[in-house]
Design a protein around this motif. Structure first.
Motif, PDB file in Angstrom:
ATOM      1  N   TYR A  27     -10.751 -17.942  -2.620  1.00  0.00           N
ATOM      2  CA  TYR A  27     -10.827 -19.304  -2.088  1.00  0.00           C
ATOM      3  C   TYR A  27     -10.056 -19.437  -0.771  1.00  0.00           C
ATOM      4  O   TYR A  27     -10.396 -20.255   0.077  1.00  0.00           O
ATOM      5  CB  TYR A  27     -10.297 -20.304  -3.111  1.00  0.00           C
ATOM      6  CG  TYR A  27     -11.304 -20.667  -4.174  1.00  0.00           C
ATOM      7  CD1 TYR A  27     -12.465 -21.366  -3.848  1.00  0.00           C
ATOM      8  CD2 TYR A  27     -11.116 -20.309  -5.500  1.00  0.00           C
ATOM      9  CE1 TYR A  27     -13.408 -21.695  -4.816  1.00  0.00           C
ATOM     10  CE2 TYR A  27     -12.053 -20.637  -6.483  1.00  0.00           C
ATOM     11  CZ  TYR A  27     -13.196 -21.322  -6.126  1.00  0.00           C
ATOM     12  OH  TYR A  27     -14.136 -21.641  -7.081  1.00  0.00           O
ATOM     13  N   LYS A  28      -9.039 -18.611  -0.603  1.00  0.00           N
ATOM     14  CA  LYS A  28      -8.208 -18.723   0.600  1.00  0.00           C
ATOM     15  C   LYS A  28      -8.807 -18.007   1.798  1.00  0.00           C
ATOM     16  O   LYS A  28      -8.729 -18.490   2.931  1.00  0.00           O
ATOM     17  CB  LYS A  28      -6.815 -18.156   0.294  1.00  0.00           C
ATOM     18  CG  LYS A  28      -5.778 -18.472   1.366  1.00  0.00           C
ATOM     19  CD  LYS A  28      -4.386 -18.132   0.867  1.00  0.00           C
ATOM     20  CE  LYS A  28      -3.324 -18.595   1.853  1.00  0.00           C
ATOM     21  NZ  LYS A  28      -1.956 -18.302   1.353  1.00  0.00           N
ATOM     22  N   PHE A  29      -9.446 -16.843   1.560  1.00  0.00           N
ATOM     23  CA  PHE A  29      -9.878 -16.006   2.678  1.00  0.00           C
ATOM     24  C   PHE A  29     -11.393 -15.812   2.791  1.00  0.00           C
ATOM     25  O   PHE A  29     -11.880 -15.419   3.842  1.00  0.00           O
ATOM     26  CB  PHE A  29      -9.222 -14.617   2.581  1.00  0.00           C
ATOM     27  CG  PHE A  29      -7.732 -14.651   2.642  1.00  0.00           C
ATOM     28  CD1 PHE A  29      -7.072 -14.970   3.812  1.00  0.00           C
ATOM     29  CD2 PHE A  29      -6.976 -14.371   1.514  1.00  0.00           C
ATOM     30  CE1 PHE A  29      -5.684 -14.997   3.877  1.00  0.00           C
ATOM     31  CE2 PHE A  29      -5.591 -14.398   1.563  1.00  0.00           C
ATOM     32  CZ  PHE A  29      -4.939 -14.715   2.746  1.00  0.00           C
ATOM     33  N   VAL A  30     -12.127 -16.042   1.709  1.00  0.00           N
ATOM     34  CA  VAL A  30     -13.548 -15.701   1.708  1.00  0.00           C
ATOM     35  C   VAL A  30     -14.437 -16.946   1.628  1.00  0.00           C
ATOM     36  O   VAL A  30     -15.333 -17.135   2.445  1.00  0.00           O
ATOM     37  CB  VAL A  30     -13.888 -14.733   0.547  1.00  0.00           C
ATOM     38  CG1 VAL A  30     -15.380 -14.404   0.540  1.00  0.00           C
ATOM     39  CG2 VAL A  30     -13.060 -13.456   0.665  1.00  0.00           C
ATOM     40  N   VAL A  31     -14.204 -17.778   0.636  1.00  0.00           N
ATOM     41  CA  VAL A  31     -15.028 -18.980   0.452  1.00  0.00           C
ATOM     42  C   VAL A  31     -14.778 -19.935   1.621  1.00  0.00           C
ATOM     43  O   VAL A  31     -13.616 -20.254   1.921  1.00  0.00           O
ATOM     44  CB  VAL A  31     -14.704 -19.670  -0.890  1.00  0.00           C
ATOM     45  CG1 VAL A  31     -15.554 -20.926  -1.069  1.00  0.00           C
ATOM     46  CG2 VAL A  31     -14.938 -18.699  -2.040  1.00  0.00           C
TER      47      VAL A  31
END
Length: 362
Positions: free
Chosen positions: A246-250
């Motif tokens: 959630y922090k780096f990809v989504v």
């Protein structure tokens, strides 16, 4: 691309609290200036639930724990039973590597000797045993996570969240393996000893007559050796992988993702966790398979006889099995939570009180 990989590497699930704060750019006054502040982020406690949804029960209530246990029964019982053919071949490769030389050869030999029905051997103890294990694994994990979080307090629960996940999952698996051990012992006898028994109704009385209750629980210590590291990796790696995704990809916050999108993230994080789980737990899994087949052997004797190379037999089959298994289990478990409208806490964020201590709020 390389910068994003570097960010993910620094965000590994085993960062210490201080390193985690440095990585987040929140290490206090000695941190370098980070430029103009962005829009304020909504603070979430480790056990917080989004207020936008109407939930069927409160987080940490008795109903919550019971339905989580039900989710564990459904996720573990169904997935392990569906993968019985692969598990059967993997066990036979571990106990008789000369005959079952690889995963494809193992399927070929099994089909030739036992037919298609032979691939389903051991389904009953698998379903019963892993349903009981799932009940304890997921249900008690939620119990211990709330218990240990309350003991640590809000700030320490955030800073030491990886240790919290590891401790809660290890505690849950201790009890889960006691529930699993009798059915696991019967399953291995049925799958790896031709002519011993074809069903649980035949195997259980025969085992009790030969060795008493010891036959059902002599593999519990190796099960702890296999399952506790596996479950610690399964839960801690999953929780931190979800956080990293959630922090780096989504490309948008979890609160803005639809339920199907959130479940896709769950599946991906589950598969990543499953690969690591398979590697960590495979040597002990080999010992359990051989130990439950043989009479009078101890775990140390089996380990010494197999040697370093022998305990890694069947690893490829186990990676396929456990990676798929873990991903499906998390997907089903999270889907059960969605269906029953249970609280599903978002990835944790730093509590406001800790931000104030670090001078990060006005």
């Amino acid at each position: 691309m390389f910068s994003s990989v570097a960010h993910l590497a620094r965000a590994n699930p085993f960062n210490a609290p201080h390193l985690q704060l440095v990585h987040d750019g929140l290490a206090g006054p000695r941190s370098s200036p980070a430029g103009p502040p962005g829009p304020p982020r909504r603070s979430r406690n480790l056990a917080a639930a989004a207020v936008e949804e109407q939930y069927s029960c409160a987080y940490g209530s008795g109903r919550f724990f019971i339905l989580c246990g039900l989710g564990g029964i459904i996720s573990c019982g169904t997935t392990h039973t569906a993968l019985v053919p692969l598990d059967l071949v993997k066990c036979r490769m571990q106990v008789d590597p000369q005959k079952y030389k690889g995963i494809f050869n193992g399927f070929s030999v099994t089909l030739k000797e036992d037919g298609v029905r032979g691939l389903a051997k051991g389904w009953a103890p698998t379903f019963i045993g892993y349903s009981l294990q799932g009940l304890c694994k997921f249900g008690f994990y939620e119990v211990f996570k709330v218990l240990y979080s309350n003991m640590l307090g809000e700030e320490n629960a955030y800073l030491w969240r990886t240790s919290l996940y590891l401790a809660a999952s290890a505690s849950a698996e201790f009890f889960a393996d006691i529930a699993l051990a009798p059915m696991e012992a019967a399953k291995v006898r049925i799958q790896t000893q031709p002519g011993y028994a074809n069903t649980l109704r035949d195997a259980a009385p025969k085992m009790y007559k030969e060795e008493g209750l010891k036959a059902f629980y002599k593999g519990v210590a190796p099960l702890w050796m296999r399952q506790i590291p596996y479950t610690m990796m399964k839960f801690a790696c999953f929780e931190r992988t979800v956080e990293a995704l959630y922090k780096f990809v989504v490309p948008k916050p979890r609160s803005e993702c639809s339920k199907p999108e959130q479940l896709v993230v769950t599946f991906v994080a589950g598969y990543i966790a499953g690969v690591f789980c398979a590697i960590v737990s495979h040597p002990a899994d080999s010992v359990v398979s051989v130990l439950n087949k043989e009479k009078g052997s101890s775990a140390s004797q089996v380990l010494q006889r197999l040697g370093f190379k022998g305990v890694w037999k069947g690893l490829f089959a186990r990676i396929i099995m456990i990676g798929t298994l873990t991903a499906l289990q998390w997907f089903i478990y999270d889907s059960v939570k969605v269906y029953f409208r249970l609280p599903r806490p978002p990835p944790p964020e730093m509590p406001e009180s800790l931000k104030k201590k670090l001078g990060l709020t006005q």
